[in-house]
Write an enzyme that holds these catalytic residues in place. Sequence first.
Site, short mmCIF file in Angstrom:
data_model
loop_
_atom_site.label_atom_id
_atom_site.label_comp_id
_atom_site.label_asym_id
_atom_site.label_seq_id
_atom_site.Cartn_x
_atom_site.Cartn_y
_atom_site.Cartn_z
N HIS A 1 0.83 -1.22 0.00
CA HIS A 1 0.00 0.00 0.00
C HIS A 1 0.87 1.26 0.00
O HIS A 1 0.44 2.31 0.47
CB HIS A 1 -0.95 0.04 1.20
CG HIS A 1 -1.73 -1.23 1.39
ND1 HIS A 1 -2.96 -1.45 0.80
CD2 HIS A 1 -1.43 -2.36 2.07
CE1 HIS A 1 -3.39 -2.66 1.14
NE2 HIS A 1 -2.48 -3.24 1.89
N SER B 1 14.54 20.66 -17.02
CA SER B 1 13.35 21.46 -17.28
C SER B 1 13.78 22.73 -17.99
O SER B 1 14.85 23.27 -17.73
CB SER B 1 12.67 21.79 -15.95
OG SER B 1 11.91 22.97 -16.09
N LYS C 1 15.85 21.19 -11.89
CA LYS C 1 15.15 19.92 -12.12
C LYS C 1 15.99 18.87 -12.83
O LYS C 1 16.73 19.16 -13.75
CB LYS C 1 13.88 20.16 -12.97
CG LYS C 1 12.76 20.86 -12.24
CD LYS C 1 12.08 20.01 -11.18
CE LYS C 1 11.26 18.88 -11.75
NZ LYS C 1 9.90 19.28 -12.08
N GLU D 1 9.36 7.71 -17.08
CA GLU D 1 8.00 8.17 -17.36
C GLU D 1 7.56 7.72 -18.75
O GLU D 1 6.40 7.38 -18.97
CB GLU D 1 7.93 9.70 -17.23
CG GLU D 1 8.06 10.16 -15.79
CD GLU D 1 8.37 11.63 -15.66
OE1 GLU D 1 8.18 12.17 -14.56
OE2 GLU D 1 8.82 12.27 -16.64
#
Length: 462
Positions: free
Chosen positions: A156, A277, A283, A290
């Site tokens: 979880h 970024s 970043k 992804e």
Amino acid sequence: MTQLWGGRFSGETDALMRQFQDSLRFDIRLWPDDISGSMAWARVLVGAGVLSEAEAETVRGGLESVRAEFAADQFGIKPGDEDIHTAVERRLKELVGDVAGKLHTGRSRNDQVATDTRLWLKRHIAQLRQQLTGLQAAIIAKAEEHLNVIMPGYTHLQQAQPVRFSHWLLSFGWQLQRDKDRLDDLLKRVDVLPLGSAALAGTPFAIDRLALAADLGFAAVSVNSMDAVADRDYILEFLSWAAIVQVHLSRLAEDLIIYSSREFGFVELDDAYSTGSSIMPQKKNPDSLELIRGKTGRVIGSMTGLFATMKGQPSTYNKDSQEDKEPLFDTVDTLSMTLPIAAGVVSTLKVNTAAIYDQMDSAMLATELADYLADKGMPFREAHHIVGQIVRQSIALDQPLFSFPLAALQQFSPLFGRDVHERLTFNRAADRRAGIGGTGAGSVAQQLELLREQAGLEEDEE
Ligand code: ARG
């Protein structure tokens, strides 16, 4: 413009209709397989008395030239080349003349396209299998490098019990091992020759289909011509397989995305697999992961798309079935990128052991406390309840479980003794899981060897 099937027609095909139905722009990729198929077909046409030896030699020589043109990227496409089969035949005729017209005797594009696609898929299955092994190798090497690093195991997405980092990572190695088993199994159903089924009813010429299969390297021949030209199960099965593989890669990606966030900080992706970024200079984004996760949607989409294409078709071949190739090609292209990218991410991954230990909550030792009481004879249900109360107090007092004084523990149960604290370490908790499949040191070391063996990655003995 002359169409190969033009005899029956007096009117021209509408220009948009032609674009609509032409498949050459994507099935051109089948050229090596289309040529192999025709080479073998020319050979069996000799046995059937359709081609003389000399004619077959001419045809095969011509096909060799066509192959050379494709290989050199010099094949010239002409208007009227609907698909790869007509394009090859048209060019063959230009090169060898009218004898080329004999090549299509006794076959149809229906059995031809199924043969080409199966040959193509067989080649790519071999490549994908190697790439799966490559990812397994990266996983095994990284697991070995950090064999005894203990980290929080999650259920979880809540800290549950301490596990080895290697145990977590190897769990993906086993998923991939099942993927390889599934791939080996489905290959049996890809490895069946449809050629000789012709349009749907079989061929009336004396074609030696077994010789054809042997020549083209197929393990079996189809035994129902109507089924053979209709069958796209092998593609549905492959796409379903690919969807499962991508789900595995996606879940690995998701774990690593979480673990590489600042809040976790367990791992750091190499610069080679991250991007920045355009606005936020600080970043470093896990784009590789992804995209692996994102492309999973695309692969599942190709699978569901082809299922929908197949479901309503009447028997044998319908042009709907031409829609099988784009999802197939796209899926193979996608996996041939995601697998090596995943391998690159894993093999260059930096593991921050200190950050992992910093995040470990002593409450993960609660099960150890309960097991301790159970070892002393208390029913586990009761032990679970008592330890729940201890955890509640540890939270209220902000005192980690492993530094809970013995006297305090004894207030909950007299069964707690002096030996309780030595049980309350993450290493001890992990190592007590010493059976097959557990996260103990010996179990994981054995597991790693077993995976290496099953994956076909044993080090060569000197
Ligand atoms: N380009 C077609 C396909 O990919 C080849 C088979 C055409 N057969 C036919 N009966 N029109 O499916």
